[in-house]
Design a protein around this motif. Structure first.
Motif, PDB file in Angstrom:
ATOM      1  N   LYS A 119      41.999  33.316  48.499  1.00 33.23           N
ATOM      2  CA  LYS A 119      42.343  31.953  48.897  1.00 33.23           C
ATOM      3  C   LYS A 119      43.843  31.829  49.213  1.00 33.23           C
ATOM      4  O   LYS A 119      44.231  31.098  50.123  1.00 33.23           O
ATOM      5  CB  LYS A 119      41.918  30.967  47.802  1.00 33.23           C
ATOM      6  CG  LYS A 119      40.404  30.830  47.680  1.00 33.23           C
ATOM      7  CD  LYS A 119      39.993  29.723  46.749  1.00 33.23           C
ATOM      8  CE  LYS A 119      38.483  29.575  46.698  1.00 33.23           C
ATOM      9  NZ  LYS A 119      37.901  29.197  48.004  1.00 33.23           N
ATOM     10  N   LYS A 174      38.803  27.424  42.354  1.00 33.53           N
ATOM     11  CA  LYS A 174      39.388  26.278  43.055  1.00 33.53           C
ATOM     12  C   LYS A 174      40.453  25.597  42.205  1.00 33.53           C
ATOM     13  O   LYS A 174      41.517  25.205  42.701  1.00 33.53           O
ATOM     14  CB  LYS A 174      38.298  25.277  43.446  1.00 33.53           C
ATOM     15  CG  LYS A 174      37.399  25.754  44.571  1.00 33.53           C
ATOM     16  CD  LYS A 174      36.394  24.672  44.955  1.00 33.53           C
ATOM     17  CE  LYS A 174      35.510  25.124  46.107  1.00 33.53           C
ATOM     18  NZ  LYS A 174      34.533  24.080  46.498  1.00 33.53           N
ATOM     19  N   SER A 197      42.102  37.580  54.926  1.00 32.28           N
ATOM     20  CA  SER A 197      41.735  37.287  53.538  1.00 32.28           C
ATOM     21  C   SER A 197      41.177  38.519  52.828  1.00 32.28           C
ATOM     22  O   SER A 197      41.085  38.541  51.605  1.00 32.28           O
ATOM     23  CB  SER A 197      40.709  36.153  53.497  1.00 32.28           C
ATOM     24  OG  SER A 197      39.514  36.537  54.154  1.00 32.28           O
TER      25      SER A 197
END
Length: 263
Positions: A119, A174, A197
């Motif tokens: 991320k 997250k 990524s």
């Protein structure tokens, strides 16, 4: 009767830790003054780390109201206040214990944070990750390449030469990302869709006509029919395009910038 006249002298100091430093302490020691017993005259840095707080999280130590460095030796009877980074107060006249922020924000993450690494790369941050990194390798990369260590293992901060590191509190990926962005104030440094990524290398535009040549299908044929802009990783040669995930990631980035909790 045993002669104990040469037994080590036991001394006591009194500690109080502030703000997020309490995350490292057991509940009974959080946000209160507590005593800590020790022998000899240890450096305050060693004592704080023995209590469980990494030195990389600390910006200010006050002993009986006076700021001191990590090399200050305890003698017993001291009252010690330990602070993390202080944003709202002017403490320019005291001894800062954290190294200056790095000019280029780059990361090396431990084996527990692979999804977080992906991320961070999506946001454009140079982030090294391998699922077999040892602590020694992580510390070496951090020092040699001036990278911030992100870890779920507090033990890595026992290396005295570590200067830039952060212990990630959350377990959910997250929430980990939101935590790191907020804690390190990264909102203005996003450069999304510029880095692979998967392997961390830079993305470069590639002409549509150059795809699927030499009998190698780099992109599904239906994708070539509906999309015009493509990017290729300079490392692993993975090809990216603005599919449905592009808008989803864009929304997610806006949430991070506004510090809105991820859904």
């Amino acid at each position: 009767m045993k002669d104990d006249q040469h037994a080590p002298i036991l001394r006591t100091a009194y500690f109080r830790f502030y703000e997020e430093l309490n995350d490292f302490l057991p509940p009974e020691q959080r946000k209160v003054v507590f005593s800590y017993a020790f022998n000899g005259k240890p450096a305050i840095k060693d004592t704080i780390e023995a209590i469980g707080v990494p030195h990389t999280e600390i910006d200010l130590i006050l002993v009986d109201g006076e700021s001191v460095g990590f090399d200050f030796n305890l003698c017993g009877g001291e009252h010690i206040s330990v602070y993390p980074v202080i944003e709202a107060l002017d403490i320019s006249s005291v001894i800062h214990l954290r190294a200056a922020p790095l000019r280029d924000i780059k990361f090396v993450v431990d084996v527990n944070l692979g999804k977080l690494a992906q991320k961070l790369r999506l946001l454009g941050f140079d982030t090294l990750y391998r699922n077999d990194f040892t602590d020694n390798e992580i510390v070496d990369l951090s020092l040699r390449e001036k990278r911030i260590i992100l870890t779920r293992d507090r033990g890595i901060f026992k290396y005295s030469n570590v200067t830039h590191g952060y212990w990630v509190r959350n377990h959910n990926t997250k929430k980990q990302l939101a935590e790191v962005v907020e804690r390190l104030q990264l909102e203005q440094n996003f450069r999304p869709f510029t880095r692979c990524s998967h392997c961390n290398q830079i993305l470069q535009p590639i002409d549509k006509e150059k795809l699927n040549t030499h009998d190698v299908e780099q992109v599904p044929k239906e994708v070539l029919q509906f999309f015009e802009r493509f990017w290729e990783c300079q490392g692993c040669k993975k090809v990216y395009w603005q599919g449905s995930h592009y808008d989803r990631i864009g929304k997610w980035i806006c949430q991070l910038k506004r510090r809105i909790p991820a859904e």
